[in-house]
Motif scaffolding. Structure first.
Motif, PDB file in Angstrom:
ATOM      1  N   ARG A 152       0.838  -1.203   0.000  1.00 14.75           N
ATOM      2  CA  ARG A 152       0.000   0.000   0.000  1.00 14.75           C
ATOM      3  C   ARG A 152       0.874   1.255   0.000  1.00 14.75           C
ATOM      4  O   ARG A 152       0.623   2.191  -0.753  1.00 14.75           O
ATOM      5  CB  ARG A 152      -0.923  -0.005   1.221  1.00 14.75           C
ATOM      6  CG  ARG A 152      -1.921   1.157   1.235  1.00 14.75           C
ATOM      7  CD  ARG A 152      -2.884   1.072   2.413  1.00 14.75           C
ATOM      8  NE  ARG A 152      -2.208   1.219   3.679  1.00 14.75           N
ATOM      9  CZ  ARG A 152      -2.119   0.274   4.597  1.00 14.75           C
ATOM     10  NH1 ARG A 152      -2.666  -0.914   4.387  1.00 14.75           N
ATOM     11  NH2 ARG A 152      -1.498   0.487   5.743  1.00 14.75           N
ATOM     12  N   VAL A 185       1.153   3.737  -3.371  1.00 17.73           N
ATOM     13  CA  VAL A 185       0.824   5.152  -3.241  1.00 17.73           C
ATOM     14  C   VAL A 185       1.981   6.011  -3.720  1.00 17.73           C
ATOM     15  O   VAL A 185       1.803   7.019  -4.417  1.00 17.73           O
ATOM     16  CB  VAL A 185       0.452   5.479  -1.779  1.00 17.73           C
ATOM     17  CG1 VAL A 185       0.475   6.984  -1.531  1.00 17.73           C
ATOM     18  CG2 VAL A 185      -0.920   4.923  -1.434  1.00 17.73           C
ATOM     19  N   LEU A 206      -7.168  -0.366   1.575  1.00 22.45           N
ATOM     20  CA  LEU A 206      -7.298   1.088   1.557  1.00 22.45           C
ATOM     21  C   LEU A 206      -8.746   1.505   1.759  1.00 22.45           C
ATOM     22  O   LEU A 206      -9.042   2.440   2.521  1.00 22.45           O
ATOM     23  CB  LEU A 206      -6.750   1.641   0.243  1.00 22.45           C
ATOM     24  CG  LEU A 206      -6.720   3.160   0.077  1.00 22.45           C
ATOM     25  CD1 LEU A 206      -6.017   3.817   1.255  1.00 22.45           C
ATOM     26  CD2 LEU A 206      -6.050   3.539  -1.229  1.00 22.45           C
ATOM     27  N   ARG A 246      -4.531   8.847   1.550  1.00 25.03           N
ATOM     28  CA  ARG A 246      -4.178   8.917   0.128  1.00 25.03           C
ATOM     29  C   ARG A 246      -5.209   8.191  -0.744  1.00 25.03           C
ATOM     30  O   ARG A 246      -4.880   7.376  -1.602  1.00 25.03           O
ATOM     31  CB  ARG A 246      -2.780   8.354  -0.106  1.00 25.03           C
ATOM     32  CG  ARG A 246      -1.696   9.058   0.674  1.00 25.03           C
ATOM     33  CD  ARG A 246      -1.546  10.533   0.288  1.00 25.03           C
ATOM     34  NE  ARG A 246      -1.106  10.689  -1.085  1.00 25.03           N
ATOM     35  CZ  ARG A 246       0.165  10.767  -1.434  1.00 25.03           C
ATOM     36  NH1 ARG A 246       1.109  10.740  -0.512  1.00 25.03           N
ATOM     37  NH2 ARG A 246       0.498  10.900  -2.697  1.00 25.03           N
ATOM     38  N   ALA A 302      -5.010   7.660  -4.530  1.00 24.02           N
ATOM     39  CA  ALA A 302      -4.226   6.585  -5.136  1.00 24.02           C
ATOM     40  C   ALA A 302      -5.097   5.422  -5.596  1.00 24.02           C
ATOM     41  O   ALA A 302      -4.641   4.566  -6.365  1.00 24.02           O
ATOM     42  CB  ALA A 302      -3.178   6.078  -4.144  1.00 24.02           C
ATOM     43  N   PRO A 338       0.643   8.878  -8.059  1.00 22.39           N
ATOM     44  CA  PRO A 338       1.899   8.216  -7.736  1.00 22.39           C
ATOM     45  C   PRO A 338       2.854   8.219  -8.921  1.00 22.39           C
ATOM     46  O   PRO A 338       2.431   8.091 -10.074  1.00 22.39           O
ATOM     47  CB  PRO A 338       1.463   6.797  -7.390  1.00 22.39           C
ATOM     48  CG  PRO A 338       0.039   6.933  -6.981  1.00 22.39           C
ATOM     49  CD  PRO A 338      -0.520   8.037  -7.821  1.00 22.39           C
TER      50      PRO A 338
END
Length: 224
Positions: A35, A39, A79, A112, A115, A176
């Motif tokens: 993760r 990101v 996420l 985030r 992402a 990213p």
């Protein structure tokens, strides 16, 4: 034949072994490392780099996630779960319904959530039951924040939960792998400007119609 003899002759029930605690910890470390790296660099980051950051061998990574898509799906699920928890925490921790919405928005940025967009373009089963269940849980939690703020007259009535999610996703970029690393320091500033525009009473009339979660799902299906 007696009951006791038939019981003795019956095959013992097969027990499904539970994963060892160390195996579960390794899996969690892999997902956490992936993760973070997805990101930072995008979901095409070399998997041996993910294994290195997780502190496990490549064999352990591939034993848990034989294909890249398996790992991407698990990261997306993780996420979404984290963002859902931020929504629930905001709802429980704030009396003011708009303060709850504001708290969630900034927390989602810290996770985030932007992402997710490039990750969702990946080659994996987007209708996997785990993903579908977590997506529904997230949508329900965020919809609840929006509904309560609107019912209390704290959120303008001409916006929908889709408007919120699109804006948060866009404002938590750059994507990213880009060179604009210092842009993060502007994220919360710009989110606050956006949130000021959501608060009721509205100071202008918005063009078009409020974006719904179904609108977002339709857009996702069209782009996949």
């Amino acid at each position: 034949m007696s009951t006791s003899s038939s019981t003795a002759d019956a095959a013992p029930a097969r027990r499904v072994p539970r994963p060892r605690a160390d195996a579960l910890r390794n899996r969690e470390r892999i997902v956490t490392a992936a993760r973070e790296m997805f990101v930072e660099f995008g979901s095409q980051v070399p998997l041996d780099e993910v294994a290195r950051r997780a502190g496990v061998g490549n064999a352990t990574l591939y034993r848990n996630f034989p294909e890249r898509g398996d790992l991407v799906r698990e990261v997306v699920n993780s996420l979404m779960a984290r963002v859902t928890e931020r929504a629930l925490e905001a709802a429980e921790g704030e009396v003011d319904t708009f303060a709850a919405l504001r708290r969630f928005t900034h927390a989602a940025a810290d996770e985030r959530i932007g992402a997710l967009c490039p990750m969702l373009d990946g080659d994996f089963d987007k209708d996997h039951p785990d993903l579908r269940a977590e997506r529904e849980r997230l949508e329900e939690a965020v919809q609840g924040l929006v509904d309560r703020a609107q019912a209390a007259g704290r959120l303008r009535a001409d916006v929908g939960v889709g408007d919120l999610m699109v804006a948060v996703s866009q404002l938590t970029r750059p994507l990213p792998g880009t060179a604009c690393l210092n842009m993060d320091r502007f994220v919360h500033r710009h989110l606050q400007v956006f949130l000021d525009g959501l608060e009721a009473p509205a100071r202008s009339e918005l063009p078009g119609a409020a974006a719904t979660l179904e609108d977002l799902r339709s857009e996702s299906r069209c782009s996949s």
